[in-house]
Scaffold this motif. Structure first.
Motif, PDB file in Angstrom:
ATOM      1  N   PRO A 102       0.841  -1.203   0.000  1.00  0.00           N
ATOM      2  CA  PRO A 102       0.000   0.000   0.000  1.00  0.00           C
ATOM      3  C   PRO A 102       0.872   1.247   0.000  1.00  0.00           C
ATOM      4  CG  PRO A 102      -0.020  -1.084   2.154  1.00  0.00           C
ATOM      5  CD  PRO A 102       0.681  -2.013   1.219  1.00  0.00           C
ATOM      6  N   SER A 103       0.487   2.245  -0.812  1.00  0.00           N
ATOM      7  CA  SER A 103       1.350   3.419  -0.976  1.00  0.00           C
ATOM      8  C   SER A 103       0.527   4.660  -1.242  1.00  0.00           C
ATOM      9  CB  SER A 103       2.322   3.189  -2.141  1.00  0.00           C
ATOM     10  OG  SER A 103       3.024   4.372  -2.456  1.00  0.00           O
ATOM     11  N   VAL A 104       1.058   5.782  -0.796  1.00  0.00           N
ATOM     12  CA  VAL A 104       0.435   7.073  -1.039  1.00  0.00           C
ATOM     13  C   VAL A 104       0.325   7.365  -2.531  1.00  0.00           C
ATOM     14  CG1 VAL A 104       2.622   8.348  -0.961  1.00  0.00           C
ATOM     15  CG2 VAL A 104       0.502   9.492  -0.292  1.00  0.00           C
ATOM     16  N   THR A 105       1.160   6.715  -3.339  1.00  0.00           N
ATOM     17  CA  THR A 105       1.182   6.997  -4.783  1.00  0.00           C
ATOM     18  C   THR A 105      -0.070   6.510  -5.507  1.00  0.00           C
ATOM     19  OG1 THR A 105       2.459   4.965  -5.150  1.00  0.00           O
ATOM     20  CG2 THR A 105       3.690   7.013  -4.883  1.00  0.00           C
ATOM     21  N   GLN A 106      -1.001   5.913  -4.785  1.00  0.00           N
ATOM     22  CA  GLN A 106      -2.277   5.536  -5.389  1.00  0.00           C
ATOM     23  C   GLN A 106      -3.237   6.732  -5.480  1.00  0.00           C
ATOM     24  OE1 GLN A 106      -3.915   1.761  -3.859  1.00  0.00           O
ATOM     25  NE2 GLN A 106      -1.906   1.299  -3.030  1.00  0.00           N
ATOM     26  N   HIS A 107      -2.870   7.854  -4.885  1.00  0.00           N
ATOM     27  CA  HIS A 107      -3.705   9.054  -4.977  1.00  0.00           C
ATOM     28  C   HIS A 107      -3.742   9.570  -6.413  1.00  0.00           C
ATOM     29  CE1 HIS A 107      -4.846  10.445  -0.871  1.00  0.00           C
ATOM     30  NE2 HIS A 107      -3.860   9.644  -0.502  1.00  0.00           N
ATOM     31  N   PRO A 108      -4.852  10.154  -6.838  1.00  0.00           N
ATOM     32  CA  PRO A 108      -4.921  10.777  -8.167  1.00  0.00           C
ATOM     33  C   PRO A 108      -3.855  11.870  -8.307  1.00  0.00           C
ATOM     34  CG  PRO A 108      -7.116  10.572  -7.204  1.00  0.00           C
ATOM     35  CD  PRO A 108      -6.145  10.217  -6.121  1.00  0.00           C
ATOM     36  N   GLY A 109      -3.222  11.900  -9.456  1.00  0.00           N
ATOM     37  CA  GLY A 109      -2.192  12.904  -9.719  1.00  0.00           C
ATOM     38  C   GLY A 109      -0.798  12.321  -9.774  1.00  0.00           C
ATOM     39  N   PHE A 110      -0.546  11.248  -9.023  1.00  0.00           N
ATOM     40  CA  PHE A 110       0.749  10.579  -9.137  1.00  0.00           C
ATOM     41  C   PHE A 110       0.841   9.937 -10.520  1.00  0.00           C
ATOM     42  CE2 PHE A 110       0.714  10.825  -4.488  1.00  0.00           C
ATOM     43  CZ  PHE A 110       2.030  11.196  -4.243  1.00  0.00           C
ATOM     44  N   ILE A 111       1.949  10.173 -11.193  1.00  0.00           N
ATOM     45  CA  ILE A 111       2.060   9.688 -12.563  1.00  0.00           C
ATOM     46  C   ILE A 111       2.298   8.180 -12.583  1.00  0.00           C
ATOM     47  CG2 ILE A 111       2.845  11.938 -13.362  1.00  0.00           C
ATOM     48  CD1 ILE A 111       5.663  10.907 -13.490  1.00  0.00           C
ATOM     49  N   SER A 112       2.064   7.570 -13.708  1.00  0.00           N
ATOM     50  CA  SER A 112       2.164   6.118 -13.841  1.00  0.00           C
ATOM     51  C   SER A 112       3.619   5.674 -13.952  1.00  0.00           C
ATOM     52  CB  SER A 112       1.407   5.660 -15.088  1.00  0.00           C
ATOM     53  OG  SER A 112       2.072   6.130 -16.258  1.00  0.00           O
ATOM     54  N   LYS A 113       3.828   4.374 -13.822  1.00  0.00           N
ATOM     55  CA  LYS A 113       5.170   3.826 -14.015  1.00  0.00           C
ATOM     56  C   LYS A 113       5.686   4.151 -15.417  1.00  0.00           C
ATOM     57  CE  LYS A 113       4.651  -0.178 -10.882  1.00  0.00           C
ATOM     58  NZ  LYS A 113       3.244   0.077 -10.457  1.00  0.00           N
ATOM     59  N   GLU A 114       4.823   4.043 -16.393  1.00  0.00           N
ATOM     60  CA  GLU A 114       5.226   4.339 -17.772  1.00  0.00           C
ATOM     61  C   GLU A 114       5.676   5.792 -17.922  1.00  0.00           C
ATOM     62  OE1 GLU A 114       2.538   0.833 -17.787  1.00  0.00           O
ATOM     63  OE2 GLU A 114       2.439   2.819 -16.878  1.00  0.00           O
ATOM     64  N   GLN A 115       4.966   6.683 -17.282  1.00  0.00           N
ATOM     65  CA  GLN A 115       5.347   8.095 -17.353  1.00  0.00           C
ATOM     66  C   GLN A 115       6.650   8.363 -16.608  1.00  0.00           C
ATOM     67  OE1 GLN A 115       1.524   9.401 -15.765  1.00  0.00           O
ATOM     68  NE2 GLN A 115       1.051  10.470 -17.682  1.00  0.00           N
ATOM     69  N   LEU A 116       6.839   7.685 -15.483  1.00  0.00           N
ATOM     70  CA  LEU A 116       8.109   7.805 -14.767  1.00  0.00           C
ATOM     71  C   LEU A 116       9.270   7.334 -15.633  1.00  0.00           C
ATOM     72  CD1 LEU A 116       7.010   6.531 -11.241  1.00  0.00           C
ATOM     73  CD2 LEU A 116       8.004   8.765 -11.702  1.00  0.00           C
ATOM     74  N   LEU A 117       9.064   6.221 -16.319  1.00  0.00           N
ATOM     75  CA  LEU A 117      10.101   5.698 -17.210  1.00  0.00           C
ATOM     76  C   LEU A 117      10.416   6.687 -18.328  1.00  0.00           C
ATOM     77  CD1 LEU A 117       9.010   1.963 -17.494  1.00  0.00           C
ATOM     78  CD2 LEU A 117      11.162   2.795 -16.539  1.00  0.00           C
ATOM     79  N   GLU A 118       9.378   7.277 -18.893  1.00  0.00           N
ATOM     80  CA  GLU A 118       9.583   8.234 -19.977  1.00  0.00           C
ATOM     81  C   GLU A 118      10.398   9.430 -19.504  1.00  0.00           C
ATOM     82  OE1 GLU A 118       5.686   9.202 -21.297  1.00  0.00           O
ATOM     83  OE2 GLU A 118       5.295   7.213 -22.172  1.00  0.00           O
ATOM     84  N   ARG A 119      10.077   9.944 -18.331  1.00  0.00           N
ATOM     85  CA  ARG A 119      10.820  11.099 -17.802  1.00  0.00           C
ATOM     86  C   ARG A 119      12.265  10.721 -17.507  1.00  0.00           C
ATOM     87  NH1 ARG A 119       7.798  15.512 -16.524  1.00  0.00           N
ATOM     88  NH2 ARG A 119       9.529  16.334 -15.291  1.00  0.00           N
ATOM     89  N   TYR A 120      12.462   9.545 -16.925  1.00  0.00           N
ATOM     90  CA  TYR A 120      13.837   9.124 -16.623  1.00  0.00           C
ATOM     91  C   TYR A 120      14.644   8.947 -17.908  1.00  0.00           C
ATOM     92  CZ  TYR A 120      17.834   6.518 -14.872  1.00  0.00           C
ATOM     93  OH  TYR A 120      19.118   6.119 -14.580  1.00  0.00           O
ATOM     94  N   ALA A 121      14.048   8.350 -18.929  1.00  0.00           N
ATOM     95  CA  ALA A 121      14.752   8.139 -20.195  1.00  0.00           C
ATOM     96  C   ALA A 121      15.181   9.461 -20.813  1.00  0.00           C
ATOM     97  CB  ALA A 121      13.863   7.355 -21.163  1.00  0.00           C
ATOM     98  N   VAL A 122      14.293  10.452 -20.780  1.00  0.00           N
ATOM     99  CA  VAL A 122      14.615  11.764 -21.343  1.00  0.00           C
ATOM    100  C   VAL A 122      15.715  12.442 -20.537  1.00  0.00           C
ATOM    101  CG1 VAL A 122      13.721  14.089 -21.737  1.00  0.00           C
ATOM    102  CG2 VAL A 122      12.354  12.096 -22.410  1.00  0.00           C
ATOM    103  N   GLN A 123      15.598  12.425 -19.204  1.00  0.00           N
ATOM    104  CA  GLN A 123      16.547  13.145 -18.358  1.00  0.00           C
ATOM    105  C   GLN A 123      17.912  12.469 -18.284  1.00  0.00           C
ATOM    106  OE1 GLN A 123      14.911  14.211 -14.499  1.00  0.00           O
ATOM    107  NE2 GLN A 123      12.921  14.720 -15.396  1.00  0.00           N
ATOM    108  N   SER A 124      17.929  11.148 -18.383  1.00  0.00           N
ATOM    109  CA  SER A 124      19.196  10.419 -18.244  1.00  0.00           C
ATOM    110  C   SER A 124      19.828  10.068 -19.580  1.00  0.00           C
ATOM    111  CB  SER A 124      18.976   9.129 -17.450  1.00  0.00           C
ATOM    112  OG  SER A 124      18.207   8.199 -18.210  1.00  0.00           O
ATOM    113  N   GLY A 125      19.003   9.969 -20.635  1.00  0.00           N
ATOM    114  CA  GLY A 125      19.501   9.541 -21.931  1.00  0.00           C
ATOM    115  C   GLY A 125      19.775   8.056 -22.033  1.00  0.00           C
ATOM    116  N   ARG A 126      19.276   7.255 -21.089  1.00  0.00           N
ATOM    117  CA  ARG A 126      19.560   5.815 -21.085  1.00  0.00           C
ATOM    118  C   ARG A 126      18.508   5.022 -21.845  1.00  0.00           C
ATOM    119  NH1 ARG A 126      21.308   7.413 -15.875  1.00  0.00           N
ATOM    120  NH2 ARG A 126      23.577   7.206 -15.751  1.00  0.00           N
ATOM    121  N   ASP A 127      18.952   3.916 -22.409  1.00  0.00           N
ATOM    122  CA  ASP A 127      18.092   2.989 -23.133  1.00  0.00           C
ATOM    123  C   ASP A 127      17.363   2.103 -22.128  1.00  0.00           C
ATOM    124  OD1 ASP A 127      16.902   1.126 -24.771  1.00  0.00           O
ATOM    125  OD2 ASP A 127      18.782   0.195 -25.421  1.00  0.00           O
TER     126      ASP A 127
END
Length: 353
Positions: free
Chosen positions: A269-294
């Motif tokens: 159980p986690s606070v990240t279930q609240h509306p507004g927390f971005i999805s795992k897919e969106q987190l991955l997209e942001r990390y890929a852009v910011q880090s440049g990693r495959d």
């Protein structure tokens, strides 16, 4: 002393007079007065205490009670790491003192600065005005904080001795399989096929970075005035030089959204279930852009992160089952392990995030 803390749990106290004498002998500038001790209730691994003498306060970290896995809960390593990391990554708290004399508390421990901040775990604290904008900003802060850590010049910081990046991922997989086998208490049918899958699908790692190895929202202290601003990252015991995508996957494995399977949300159980927390897919997209990693191999990393989490829970449950800890929170950990192993086995075959 603090609403963040509780009285020290039964069986987890220590000789306070002996500790006070040691502190007065080894730290300059301490005020005179009695030693007050409280315990931080979150976390299920190392024991963490708030200690205070007059207006002075600090945090004390020591290993859990009972027999421990080899090389685990190494307080000397953790304190030395923070000493090198703090100057280049200010979110890492500054250590004050390392004590290797087991006569003082019964184990090696260290004392570090106390950072005041809010911990988000299962829900927001009372009184917080929760908005979708706040939740999105916290999500974005998580990615930025992790990306910044992975961008550090770990060689320049003198952290070469804190990891062996060559063959890191293969050693991790084999090592966590061994840990599970050593801590095993019950037969779980899904374990053997899952272990075979992990062994057969290890990808090639990207360039190594410093990794926290347990980076998750409740290991951050957040500014009480603005919860999207980090005050500190804590619990550095597993930090090493290794594969940054494993760090990312571990973080994502704790990131529960409202549309995740109920079985998984019940385990974590986690606070990240609240509306507004971005999805795992969106987190991955942001990390890929910011880090440049495959991130094309992230499915393996996520599968391994869930397995690793199950092993950690199993190790804690094994200590509880053997009577090495009386913490009542751990009584249900056996069922949590069973459910998480089942989920991870299914996830390995699903080819999804």
């Amino acid at each position: 002393m603090s609403e963040e803390t509780i009285p020290v749990r039964s069986g987890e106290d220590f000789d306070r007079d002996r500790l006070l004498r040691y502190l007065l002998q080894n730290l300059e500038g301490l005020p005179k007065g009695p030693l007050e001790v409280r315990q931080f209730p979150s976390g299920a691994s190392n024991l963490t205490y708030l200690i205070r003498i007059g207006d002075w306060e600090a945090v004390l970290r020591r290993p859990p009670l009972g027999p421990l896995p080899p090389k685990a809960h190494d307080m000397a390593r953790e304190a030395t790491l923070l000493e090198k990391l703090h100057p280049v990554y200010p979110l890492a708290p500054r250590p004050y003192l390392l004590c290797s004399d087991t006569e003082v508390l019964g184990s090696t421990f260290y004392v570090m600065e106390r950072r005041r901040g809010v911990v988000l775990d299962r829900d927001f604290p009372a009184g917080v005005h929760v908005t979708e904008t706040l939740c999105r900003c916290i999500s974005e802060m998580m990615v930025e904080t992790l990306t910044h850590l992975h961008a550090l010049d770990w060689r320049g910081a003198g952290l070469e001795s804190f990891g062996r990046p060559q063959g890191f991922l293969e050693r991790q997989v084999k090592g966590w399989i061994r840990r599970y086998e050593k801590a095993k208490t019950d037969d779980i049918p899904h374990v053997d096929p899952l272990i075979r899958w992990l062994t057969d699908h290890i990808p090639v790692s990207p360039e190594p970075t410093i990794i926290h190895n347990d980076f998750k929202l409740n290991n951050l202290l957040l500014d009480p005035e603005d919860l999207s601003v980090p005050v500190a990252v804590v619990d550095w015991e597993m930090t090493t030089v290794g594969d940054p995508l494993l760090d990312l996957a571990v973080s994502l494995s704790y990131w529960m959204n409202a549309d995740d399977p109920e079985e998984l949300r019940g385990i974590l159980p986690s606070v990240t279930q609240h509306p507004g927390f971005i999805s795992k897919e969106q987190l991955l997209e942001r990390y890929a852009v910011q880090s440049g990693r495959d991130l094309s191999a992230i499915h393996f990393y996520m599968t391994f992160a869930y397995f690793k989490m199950a092993v950690i829970i199993q190790q804690i449950y094994a200590r509880w089952k053997k009577g090495q800890t009386q913490d009542p929170r751990f009584a249900s950990f056996g069922e949590r392990v069973r459910g998480l192993i089942r989920y991870t086995s299914e996830y390995a075959q699903a080819k999804r995030i």
